[in-house]
Design an enzyme around this catalytic site. Structure first.
Site, mmCIF file in Angstrom:
data_model
loop_
_atom_site.group_PDB
_atom_site.id
_atom_site.type_symbol
_atom_site.label_atom_id
_atom_site.label_comp_id
_atom_site.label_asym_id
_atom_site.label_seq_id
_atom_site.Cartn_x
_atom_site.Cartn_y
_atom_site.Cartn_z
ATOM 1 N N HIS A 16 41.357 -17.903 12.348
ATOM 2 C CA HIS A 16 40.693 -16.708 12.876
ATOM 3 C C HIS A 16 39.783 -16.100 11.806
ATOM 4 O O HIS A 16 38.641 -15.735 12.086
ATOM 5 C CB HIS A 16 41.722 -15.627 13.262
ATOM 6 C CG HIS A 16 42.669 -15.997 14.353
ATOM 7 N ND1 HIS A 16 44.030 -15.936 14.215
ATOM 8 C CD2 HIS A 16 42.456 -16.423 15.632
ATOM 9 C CE1 HIS A 16 44.622 -16.283 15.354
ATOM 10 N NE2 HIS A 16 43.693 -16.604 16.227
ATOM 11 N N LYS A 40 52.626 -10.488 27.928
ATOM 12 C CA LYS A 40 53.059 -11.261 26.764
ATOM 13 C C LYS A 40 53.956 -10.412 25.887
ATOM 14 O O LYS A 40 53.690 -9.229 25.675
ATOM 15 C CB LYS A 40 51.835 -11.705 25.936
ATOM 16 C CG LYS A 40 51.233 -13.022 26.375
ATOM 17 C CD LYS A 40 50.293 -13.531 25.284
ATOM 18 C CE LYS A 40 49.502 -14.759 25.720
ATOM 19 N NZ LYS A 40 48.478 -15.135 24.745
ATOM 20 N N ARG A 89 38.900 -25.265 18.999
ATOM 21 C CA ARG A 89 39.506 -26.213 18.070
ATOM 22 C C ARG A 89 39.331 -27.614 18.628
ATOM 23 O O ARG A 89 38.324 -28.251 18.421
ATOM 24 C CB ARG A 89 40.989 -25.870 17.863
ATOM 25 C CG ARG A 89 41.202 -24.679 16.945
ATOM 26 C CD ARG A 89 42.546 -24.058 17.118
ATOM 27 N NE ARG A 89 42.689 -23.497 18.446
ATOM 28 C CZ ARG A 89 43.699 -22.754 18.856
ATOM 29 N NH1 ARG A 89 44.679 -22.518 18.025
ATOM 30 N NH2 ARG A 89 43.750 -22.253 20.066
ATOM 31 N N SER A 127 48.439 -19.568 15.890
ATOM 32 C CA SER A 127 49.461 -18.572 15.553
ATOM 33 C C SER A 127 50.855 -19.131 15.848
ATOM 34 O O SER A 127 51.794 -18.897 15.080
ATOM 35 C CB SER A 127 49.245 -17.291 16.357
ATOM 36 O OG SER A 127 47.996 -16.732 16.054
HETATM 37 P P1 ADP Z 1 44.378 -15.922 22.715
HETATM 38 O O1 ADP Z 1 45.796 -15.578 23.042
HETATM 39 O O2 ADP Z 1 43.347 -15.067 23.369
HETATM 40 O O3 ADP Z 1 44.033 -17.400 22.772
HETATM 41 P P2 ADP Z 1 44.425 -16.185 19.864
HETATM 42 O O4 ADP Z 1 44.737 -15.110 18.914
HETATM 43 O O5 ADP Z 1 45.360 -17.345 19.930
HETATM 44 O O6 ADP Z 1 44.245 -15.459 21.220
HETATM 45 O O7 ADP Z 1 42.976 -16.750 19.585
HETATM 46 C C1 ADP Z 1 41.840 -15.920 19.642
HETATM 47 C C2 ADP Z 1 40.604 -16.800 19.526
HETATM 48 O O8 ADP Z 1 40.607 -17.454 18.271
HETATM 49 C C3 ADP Z 1 40.506 -17.901 20.572
HETATM 50 O O9 ADP Z 1 39.154 -18.063 20.922
HETATM 51 C C4 ADP Z 1 41.000 -19.121 19.841
HETATM 52 O O10 ADP Z 1 40.447 -20.310 20.373
HETATM 53 C C5 ADP Z 1 40.475 -18.854 18.455
HETATM 54 N N1 ADP Z 1 41.239 -19.540 17.413
HETATM 55 C C6 ADP Z 1 42.576 -19.643 17.296
HETATM 56 N N2 ADP Z 1 42.926 -20.401 16.225
HETATM 57 C C7 ADP Z 1 41.751 -20.805 15.665
HETATM 58 C C8 ADP Z 1 41.434 -21.636 14.554
HETATM 59 N N3 ADP Z 1 42.386 -22.228 13.831
HETATM 60 N N4 ADP Z 1 40.126 -21.818 14.257
HETATM 61 C C9 ADP Z 1 39.172 -21.240 15.025
HETATM 62 N N5 ADP Z 1 39.409 -20.470 16.089
HETATM 63 C C10 ADP Z 1 40.683 -20.243 16.416
#
Ligand code: ADP
Length: 166
Positions: A16, A40, A89, A127
């Site tokens: 992120h 959630k 990803r 995450s």
């Molecule tokens: P959500 O529950 O909305 O998917 P996340 O916090 O998991 O929320 O992810 C938010 C955004 O960040 C999403 O667009 C996800 O694809 C992106 N994201 C998550 N992990 C990565 C990563 N390792 N590299 C780039 N983008 C990521």
């Protein structure tokens, strides 16, 4: 131009953060917004996630951290953000993200979704993976900022203490 980067960030990872850093060089302002999702049950409270995000982006003046509930498109319009930013990803992200982007496009033609490709070293990172590693005592220093690593240790130690399941 202002971009909105929505997500759960439960917790924020280096994946992120990398995306936020790169976006902050492309946009005048990046609003990182934690979705308050009643469906959630997050591992970290909203306050903890906001604190983590604020602390790891404090060196980026173009970045603002906030939270929202309801439709992302509505929040984007309210914030005057023309762009919703999402990270991609692997191919497995694509189908869901495209459906989301099309749904959002059907709700408003004032907001566009932009995808940014993940940095290769973070392409496996999510995450949930981080929590899985931390839960079983694995090293997460290369996956999340130090402050988040500390929060993870606290989260899982407390869990063990509370259940007495050591
Ligand atoms: P959500 O529950 O909305 O998917 P996340 O916090 O998991 O929320 O992810 C938010 C955004 O960040 C999403 O667009 C996800 O694809 C992106 N994201 C998550 N992990 C990565 C990563 N390792 N590299 C780039 N983008 C990521």
């Amino acid at each position: 131009m202002r971009a909105l980067y929505p997500g759960s960030f439960d917790p924020v990872t280096f994946g992120h953060l990398d995306l936020i850093q790169r976006a902050s060089q492309l946009f005048d302002e990046v609003i990182v917004a934690v979705l308050r999702n009643p469906n959630k049950q997050p591992s970290f409270s909203l306050e903890e996630r906001l604190e983590q995000l604020s602390s790891v982006t404090s060196h980026l003046p173009q970045v603002r951290v906030t939270s929202f509930e309801g439709l992302t498109v509505h929040f984007a319009l309210e914030q005057d953000a023309r762009v919703i930013l999402r990270g991609l990803r692997a191919l497995s992200d694509f189908e869901f993200e495209l459906q989301l982007a099309h749904t959002n496009a059907s709700l408003s033609d004032q907001v566009d979704t932009l995808f940014m490709a993940t940095a290769v070293p973070h392409s496996f990172l999510s995450s949930s993976v981080v929590k899985e590693v931390a839960r079983f005592g694995g090293d997460v220093q290369h996956l999340v900022p130090e402050t988040v690593a500390i929060d993870l240790r606290r989260l899982f130690n407390q869990r063990v203490d509370v259940s007495g399941d050591r």
